[in-house]
Design a protein around this motif. Structure first.
Motif, short mmCIF file in Angstrom:
data_model
loop_
_atom_site.label_atom_id
_atom_site.label_comp_id
_atom_site.label_asym_id
_atom_site.label_seq_id
_atom_site.Cartn_x
_atom_site.Cartn_y
_atom_site.Cartn_z
N GLY A 73 7.92 10.05 4.98
CA GLY A 73 6.61 9.63 4.51
C GLY A 73 5.80 10.73 3.86
N TRP A 74 6.33 11.95 3.82
CA TRP A 74 5.65 13.09 3.19
C TRP A 74 6.09 13.20 1.75
N LEU A 75 5.15 13.61 0.89
CA LEU A 75 5.48 13.94 -0.49
C LEU A 75 4.57 15.06 -0.95
N LYS A 76 5.00 15.73 -2.01
CA LYS A 76 4.20 16.78 -2.62
C LYS A 76 3.92 16.33 -4.05
N ASP B 139 0.84 -1.21 0.00
CA ASP B 139 0.00 0.00 0.00
C ASP B 139 0.87 1.25 0.00
N VAL B 140 1.88 1.28 0.86
CA VAL B 140 2.79 2.43 0.92
C VAL B 140 3.43 2.65 -0.45
N LYS C 242 15.31 9.07 8.89
CA LYS C 242 16.23 8.70 7.82
C LYS C 242 15.52 8.36 6.51
N MET C 243 14.20 8.27 6.55
CA MET C 243 13.44 7.80 5.40
C MET C 243 12.84 8.92 4.59
N LYS C 244 12.69 8.68 3.29
CA LYS C 244 11.79 9.47 2.45
C LYS C 244 10.48 8.69 2.43
N LYS C 245 10.44 7.64 1.62
CA LYS C 245 9.29 6.75 1.61
C LYS C 245 9.41 5.81 2.81
#
Length: 166
Positions: free
Chosen positions: A113-116, A93-94, A151-154
Motif C-alpha cells: 500500500g506504500w508508494l513514492k 478510492d484506493v 504480497k500486495m503492492k497496491k
C-alpha cells in the motif's frame, strides 16, 4: 486559507518544484485549495541562493490538512521515514489515489500500500479498517491479513477482507 491558524502544519521541502508539486497534489484531492504564496527577495540571498522573485513558499490545503511547500534547494531529500496515509472507503478510492499519486513515481518503492510519488514523497493508500483487521484479538486472523498484505503492492480490499474472514 482559513483565518484560524492550524496548530501543526506540515512543511514539504522541495528543491525547486514547490509550484509543480502544489498543482499536482491539489489536482488529486477534491477538497483542496491553494493559499498564500511568498517570494524570495534580495535579503538573505547569500544564504538561500535563490533569485529574487522566485517562489519561496506556497500554502495549500488537502482534505482540511494545511501544508507549506518550500523551494529550499537541493540540500534535503524526502525519505520513506515520513509518509502520508490516505484512508480509503472503497477499492475505487484506493485505485484512484494509487493511479494519481504513483504517476511518474518510483515503482521500486511500492509495497503493502506504500508508494513514492514523482517528487519522492511517500504515501500509504490503505483501507480505513486496516488497523482493525491487523489489531484483532485473534492472532490467527491478524496473521492471515498480514500474510495477504505482504504480497500486495497496491491494496486489494476484497483479498484483505477474505483473509480477515478466514
Amino acid at each position: 486559507m482559513k483565518n484560524k491558524l492550524q496548530k501543526i502544519t506540515t512543511n514539504l521541502w522541495f528543491d525547486t518544484q514547490a509550484e509543480e508539486a502544489t498543482r499536482f497534489y491539489t489536482s488529486i484531492f477534491e477538497n483542496s485549495k491553494v493559499g498564500r504564496i511568498t517570494y524570495y527577495g534580495n535579503v538573505g540571498k547569500e544564504i538561500h541562493g535563490m533569485s529574487e522573485g522566485k517562489v519561496m513558499t506556497i500554502e495549500f490545503e488537502l482534505e482540511g490538512q494545511s501544508f507549506v511547500a518550500l523551494n529550499g534547494g537541493p540540500q534535503f531529500k524526502f525519505t520513506e521515514a515520513i509518509s502520508f496515509i490516505i484512508h480509503c472507503e472503497s477499492q475505487d478510492d484506493v485505485d484512484y489515489y494509487w493511479e494519481k499519486l504513483s504517476q511518474g513515481g518510483d515503482e521500486n518503492a511500492q509495497a503493502c500500500g506504500w508508494l513514492k510519488d514523482q517528487f519522492g514523497v511517500s504515501w500509504q493508500i490503505i483501507p480505513g479498517n486496516i488497523s482493525e483487521m491487523i489489531n484483532t484479538s485473534d492472532p490467527e486472523t491478524s496473521a492471515r491479513v498480514m500474510k495477504a498484505l505482504y504480497k500486495m503492492k497496491k491494496i486489494d480490499i476484497q483479498t484483505l477482507n477474505q483473509a480477515y474472514s478466514g
